[in-house]
Design a protein around this motif. Structure first.
Motif, PDB file in Angstrom:
ATOM      1  N   ARG A 155      -3.908   1.948   7.328  1.00  0.00           N
ATOM      2  CA  ARG A 155      -3.125   2.627   7.378  1.00  0.00           C
ATOM      3  C   ARG A 155      -2.364   2.888   6.305  1.00  0.00           C
ATOM      4  O   ARG A 155      -1.658   4.072   5.238  1.00  0.00           O
ATOM      5  CB  ARG A 155      -1.719   1.461   8.084  1.00  0.00           C
ATOM      6  CG  ARG A 155      -2.194   1.070   9.353  1.00  0.00           C
ATOM      7  CD  ARG A 155      -1.447   2.369  10.194  1.00  0.00           C
ATOM      8  NE  ARG A 155      -1.521   2.087  11.556  1.00  0.00           N
ATOM      9  CZ  ARG A 155      -0.997   2.096  12.679  1.00  0.00           C
ATOM     10  NH1 ARG A 155       0.651   2.768  12.394  1.00  0.00           N
ATOM     11  NH2 ARG A 155      -1.259   2.212  13.679  1.00  0.00           N
ATOM     12  N   VAL A 156      -3.249   2.565   5.089  1.00  0.00           N
ATOM     13  CA  VAL A 156      -3.022   2.401   3.194  1.00  0.00           C
ATOM     14  C   VAL A 156      -3.333   3.542   3.138  1.00  0.00           C
ATOM     15  O   VAL A 156      -3.010   3.987   2.445  1.00  0.00           O
ATOM     16  CB  VAL A 156      -2.798   0.840   2.797  1.00  0.00           C
ATOM     17  CG1 VAL A 156      -2.058   0.992   1.032  1.00  0.00           C
ATOM     18  CG2 VAL A 156      -2.032   0.249   3.529  1.00  0.00           C
ATOM     19  N   ASN A 157      -4.554   3.605   3.151  1.00  0.00           N
ATOM     20  CA  ASN A 157      -4.944   4.866   2.665  1.00  0.00           C
ATOM     21  C   ASN A 157      -6.510   5.594   3.910  1.00  0.00           C
ATOM     22  O   ASN A 157      -7.342   5.939   4.505  1.00  0.00           O
ATOM     23  CB  ASN A 157      -6.319   4.174   1.967  1.00  0.00           C
ATOM     24  CG  ASN A 157      -6.598   3.231   0.911  1.00  0.00           C
ATOM     25  OD1 ASN A 157      -5.461   3.759   0.205  1.00  0.00           O
ATOM     26  ND2 ASN A 157      -7.530   2.732   0.605  1.00  0.00           N
ATOM     27  N   PHE A 192       3.156  -6.146   7.437  1.00  0.00           N
ATOM     28  CA  PHE A 192       2.679  -5.938   8.716  1.00  0.00           C
ATOM     29  C   PHE A 192       3.405  -7.119   9.202  1.00  0.00           C
ATOM     30  O   PHE A 192       3.256  -8.621   8.743  1.00  0.00           O
ATOM     31  CB  PHE A 192       0.771  -6.112   8.995  1.00  0.00           C
ATOM     32  CG  PHE A 192       0.318  -4.793   8.351  1.00  0.00           C
ATOM     33  CD1 PHE A 192       0.270  -4.127   8.974  1.00  0.00           C
ATOM     34  CD2 PHE A 192       0.234  -4.864   6.826  1.00  0.00           C
ATOM     35  CE1 PHE A 192      -0.389  -2.586   8.148  1.00  0.00           C
ATOM     36  CE2 PHE A 192      -0.770  -3.381   6.379  1.00  0.00           C
ATOM     37  CZ  PHE A 192      -1.051  -2.920   7.531  1.00  0.00           C
ATOM     38  N   THR A 226      -7.777  -1.689  10.083  1.00  0.00           N
ATOM     39  CA  THR A 226      -6.545  -1.607  10.777  1.00  0.00           C
ATOM     40  C   THR A 226      -5.538  -1.539   9.154  1.00  0.00           C
ATOM     41  O   THR A 226      -4.607  -0.713   8.623  1.00  0.00           O
ATOM     42  CB  THR A 226      -5.433  -2.291  11.308  1.00  0.00           C
ATOM     43  OG1 THR A 226      -6.270  -1.898  12.470  1.00  0.00           O
ATOM     44  CG2 THR A 226      -3.912  -1.696  11.879  1.00  0.00           C
ATOM     45  N   GLY A 227      -5.757  -2.624   8.837  1.00  0.00           N
ATOM     46  CA  GLY A 227      -4.230  -2.748   7.486  1.00  0.00           C
ATOM     47  C   GLY A 227      -4.641  -1.415   5.988  1.00  0.00           C
ATOM     48  O   GLY A 227      -4.189  -1.053   5.554  1.00  0.00           O
ATOM     49  N   ILE A 228      -6.571  -1.592   6.538  1.00  0.00           N
ATOM     50  CA  ILE A 228      -6.641  -0.474   5.025  1.00  0.00           C
ATOM     51  C   ILE A 228      -6.546   0.952   5.792  1.00  0.00           C
ATOM     52  O   ILE A 228      -5.548   1.763   4.260  1.00  0.00           O
ATOM     53  CB  ILE A 228      -8.283  -0.582   4.958  1.00  0.00           C
ATOM     54  CG1 ILE A 228      -8.634  -2.151   4.755  1.00  0.00           C
ATOM     55  CG2 ILE A 228      -9.219   0.488   4.465  1.00  0.00           C
ATOM     56  CD1 ILE A 228     -10.061  -2.270   4.627  1.00  0.00           C
ATOM     57  N   ASN A 282      -4.880 -10.481   9.074  1.00  0.00           N
ATOM     58  CA  ASN A 282      -6.060  -9.912   8.314  1.00  0.00           C
ATOM     59  C   ASN A 282      -5.218  -8.137   8.181  1.00  0.00           C
ATOM     60  O   ASN A 282      -6.334  -7.701   7.291  1.00  0.00           O
ATOM     61  CB  ASN A 282      -7.093  -9.732   9.956  1.00  0.00           C
ATOM     62  CG  ASN A 282      -7.210 -11.476   9.637  1.00  0.00           C
ATOM     63  OD1 ASN A 282      -8.441 -11.888   8.534  1.00  0.00           O
ATOM     64  ND2 ASN A 282      -7.317 -12.090  10.330  1.00  0.00           N
ATOM     65  N   MET A 283      -4.373  -7.320   8.596  1.00  0.00           N
ATOM     66  CA  MET A 283      -3.886  -6.213   8.379  1.00  0.00           C
ATOM     67  C   MET A 283      -3.546  -6.377   7.271  1.00  0.00           C
ATOM     68  O   MET A 283      -3.786  -5.608   5.968  1.00  0.00           O
ATOM     69  CB  MET A 283      -3.179  -5.995   9.352  1.00  0.00           C
ATOM     70  CG  MET A 283      -2.906  -4.607  10.620  1.00  0.00           C
ATOM     71  SD  MET A 283      -2.495  -5.302  11.742  1.00  0.00           S
ATOM     72  CE  MET A 283      -2.778  -4.900  13.367  1.00  0.00           C
ATOM     73  N   ALA A 313      -8.576  -5.933  12.781  1.00  0.00           N
ATOM     74  CA  ALA A 313      -7.153  -5.980  12.165  1.00  0.00           C
ATOM     75  C   ALA A 313      -7.282  -5.566  10.682  1.00  0.00           C
ATOM     76  O   ALA A 313      -6.586  -4.760   9.602  1.00  0.00           O
ATOM     77  CB  ALA A 313      -6.688  -7.507  12.474  1.00  0.00           C
ATOM     78  N   MET A 314      -8.307  -6.463  10.225  1.00  0.00           N
ATOM     79  CA  MET A 314      -8.585  -6.370   8.333  1.00  0.00           C
ATOM     80  C   MET A 314      -8.548  -4.392   8.629  1.00  0.00           C
ATOM     81  O   MET A 314      -7.862  -3.432   7.206  1.00  0.00           O
ATOM     82  CB  MET A 314      -9.611  -6.536   7.887  1.00  0.00           C
ATOM     83  CG  MET A 314      -9.566  -7.393   6.842  1.00  0.00           C
ATOM     84  SD  MET A 314     -10.575  -8.039   6.057  1.00  0.00           S
ATOM     85  CE  MET A 314     -10.608  -7.505   3.993  1.00  0.00           C
TER      86      MET A 314
END
Ligand SMILES: Cc1ncc(C[n+]2csc(CCOP(=O)(O)OP(=O)(O)O)c2C)c(N)n1
Ligand code: SF4
Lengths: 376, 253
Positions: B91-93, A25, B87-89, A61-62, B84-85
């Motif tokens: 996208r990966v899972n 990211f 989103t990160g999770i 944060n991503m 945002a957090m």
């Protein structure tokens, strides 16, 4: 495998892919943008995650979210973007998740410029965010080393569940050098047992940096400090020495400044001056003990940096006033020339008549100019 | 604890604690509807069989400890950054169900950028958004959702729109983005509205299960402590003061 001509930023990107980075990211900023652009093509090709975030704040944060799921994840940025990410670094440190951050440093403060700089030394090794923590900080001085240390960064992040920085200045990010990439690693089939994957057939996992009670938070801090102490004690201190065996004067520099210093050592040796170079590779943990030892060998130290003097304080702390530690630095994105360093060395070794060091080199603003400024 | 233990012989337990809700006390004030919202989300996760697939991203606000109250994998994001957090999770899972639980200060003020961009990307996550027209956790300061004229600890004379602007209508705003698949506003002020809120929460999670994109449910919620009201008065205040400013309805379905 053979060596290929590669640009620093691209080499770091491909090295991270081969080290098993599953998610990237980031947000565009010169001089790291090639890294992001490379990942935008390469990651989807492999069915991995690439996302251009709306800001560095969102990007970190991503990263935090993806890290909480137990995959290898990274972001990259340059100085102003790194400043913006600091709250996130602190949360990541406070909740013990692994993440890799690449900082391709540029000139500051403020918007500064896009030229190479080492002005982030303090913000990364000392003040990467609120609270007591240090990331592991790796500082390569060539494209090959950038590749090797990027792979190491992922391994260390995972091993210690910590933040690891790879810091290069814009020069290493932008330069082309022949280098060899490591083989592609296979991705792990499972996730660590602490990771967020859904509480199927187990107790729920929680990733948080909140410890409301003072006793709880102090305990958490003690554990974090113990981990950092363990990293310091556990052979993670890295450095390189060049012609230090018989050195009377020791240059200390990292990254691009170390390359300049090494050239200066070669020239000065031809003049018969016994000069050596000590190059910290880990900026945290800092190789203090070895520097202390070297005070028994060299009687003068000269720290060369592309900033106003940041690492020099760590060198002084390591040296315990046993020998004088001088400083030569350029700011504003200027890379010092070997000749400038050589001249400074000749002055210190009294080979040439000395100028007033304070006036010519140690302060960016001459004393009388500062005085005039204050009167305005 | 097994709820059956608490039931006398020949009695049937009809109102058990959802499995997705942890068996513990919460720190919420009496009459605070955060508790109601928690229960609704937990019931929906149970009914849809999602508990073991779900990851919660708690935010900074009174609901910061939501990760203790839900019996699901969870994390706690910096103030405003939950989308945002998440989103990160996600996208990966992509096979996990990922939701954030955010207050109005968190989502509509400091976290405005993250939520708008998550919606704009059509991020396949669900947002449970509690609008109580104030910053509860820090002691009742003015929020971007504070009503015109409403007194708070940082707008002691009442919110002056000439100085501090107008309330933000997040459900409408997010509903206007193409990436948003579902955006509605409901209220928690009486039983009928609570039932409607639960239906909306269920739909929002179904939208995520069907990979349709971003879903958000805005819930008008009470903060008796900082409003300086009894629990009952605060429910009336939602009905009489908040609902006219924040019309209930579907803005994207
Ligand atoms: C970066 C940052 N700024 C400010 C705060 C302080 N803070 C904690 S909670 C909060 C407001 C929360 O209000 P809201 O999101 O409306 O949730 P509520 O408490 O009303 O449920 C603030 C400003 C913080 N924790 N982090
Ligand atoms: S301060 Fe307000 S929002 Fe927070 S728990 Fe109490 S009533 Fe609820």
């Amino acid at each position: 495998m053979s060596k290929k001509l590669m640009k620093g930023n691209v080499a770091i990107a491909e090295a991270s892919v081969r080290a098993g980075c599953e998610a990237y990211f980031g947000y565009p900023i010169t001089p790291q943008t090639e890294l992001l652009e490379y990942m935008s093509e390469r990651m989807p090709e492999l069915g991995r995650v690439f996302l251009q975030a709306e800001s560095e704040v969102a990007a970190i944060n991503m990263v935090y979210g993806a890290a909480a799921t137990g995959v290898r994840v990274m972001t990259s940025s340059s100085s102003p973007g790194i400043s913006l990410m600091q709250e996130g670094f602190s949360y990541i440190a406070g909740s013990d998740v692994p993440a890799v951050i690449v900082d391709v440093m540029r000139g500051g403060p403020g918007l500064g410029n896009i030229q190479p700089s080492q002005g982030d030394y303090n913000q990364i090794t000392k003040t990467a965010g609120h609270g007591d923590f240090h990331p592991i900080v790796l500082a390569p001085a060539s494209v090959q080393e950038a590749i090797d240390l990027t792979v190491l960064a992922f391994d260390l992040a995972e091993k210690y569940r910590t933040l690891v920085f790879v810091v290069v200045d814009g020069a290493i990010g932008q330069m082309m050098e022949p280098a060899e990439l490591p083989p592609m690693r296979e991705l792990p089939s499972g996730r660590p047992d602490w990771a967020l994957t859904g509480a199927k057939g187990r107790e729920k996992n929680v990733i948080s940096s909140l410890f409301l009670g003072t006793t709880e938070l102090e305990l958490m801090n003690k554990e974090l400090q113990a981990k950092l102490a363990y990293i310091q004690a556990n052979n993670e201190i890295r450095y390189e020495e060049y012609m230090t065996n018989d050195a009377d004067l020791l240059l200390v520099a990292f990254g691009t400044a170390a390359r300049v210093a090494q050239t200066a050592v070669q020239h000065l040796r031809q003049e018969g001056l016994k000069v050596g170079l000590f190059r910290p590779i880990t900026l945290w943990p800092f190789p203090s003990r070895r520097l202390t030892q070297l005070t028994y060998l060299a009687d003068t130290f000269l720290v060369v940096e592309m900033n106003a003097g940041q690492m020099v304080h760590d060198v002084r702390a390591a040296v315990h006033e046993r020998v004088p530690v001088h400083f030569y630095g350029r700011m504003g994105g200027v890379i010092p020339m070997p000749e400038e360093v050589e001249q400074k060395v000749r002055e210190l070794m009294r080979v040439v008549p000395t100028e007033d060091d304070v006036q010519t080199h140690q302060f960016p603003v001459k004393p009388q100019a500062a005085h005039e400024f204050l009167r305005m | 604890m097994n709820p059956a233990v608490m039931t006398a012989p020949n009695e049937t337990l009809v109102y058990a604690r959802p499995q997705s809700l942890a068996d513990c006390y919460t720190h919420y004030c009496p009459g605070c509807t955060h508790g109601t919202a928690h229960r609704l989300v937990a019931e929906v996760l149970d009914e849809l069989g999602l508990r073991e697939r779900t990851i919660l991203v708690a935010s900074v606000g009174c609901s910061v400890f939501a990760y203790n109250y839900f019996n699901v994998d969870a994390c706690e994001a910096p103030h405003g950054r939950a989308p945002a957090m998440a989103t990160g999770i996600k996208r990966v899972n992509p096979n996990n169900i990922v939701f954030t639980y955010q207050g109005d200060g968190d989502l509509a003020s400091i976290g405005m950028g993250e939520v708008i961009h998550a919606a704009a990307r059509g991020e396949n996550i669900t947002i449970i958004f509690l609008n109580n027209a104030t910053y509860g956790m820090t002691g009742g300061q003015m929020a971007p959702t504070t009503l015109p004229g409403q007194k708070t600890s940082s707008s002691p004379q009442g919110r002056d729109v000439a100085m501090t602007g107008y309330p933000l209508h997040m459900a409408e705003l997010l509903g206007s983005l193409p990436g948003t698949a579902y955006s509605v506003r409901r209220s928690l002020h009486d039983a009928r509205h609570v039932i409607q809120a639960k239906k909306a929460i269920r739909t929002a999670f179904e939208v995520q299960m069907a990979n349709k994109g971003f879903s958000v449910v805005e819930l008008l919620s009470s903060c008796p402590t900082n409003w300086g009201m009894t629990p009952e008065q605060s429910l009336t205040w939602i009905k009489e003061q908040m609902v006219p400013v924040y019309p209930l309805g579907d803005f994207k379905v």
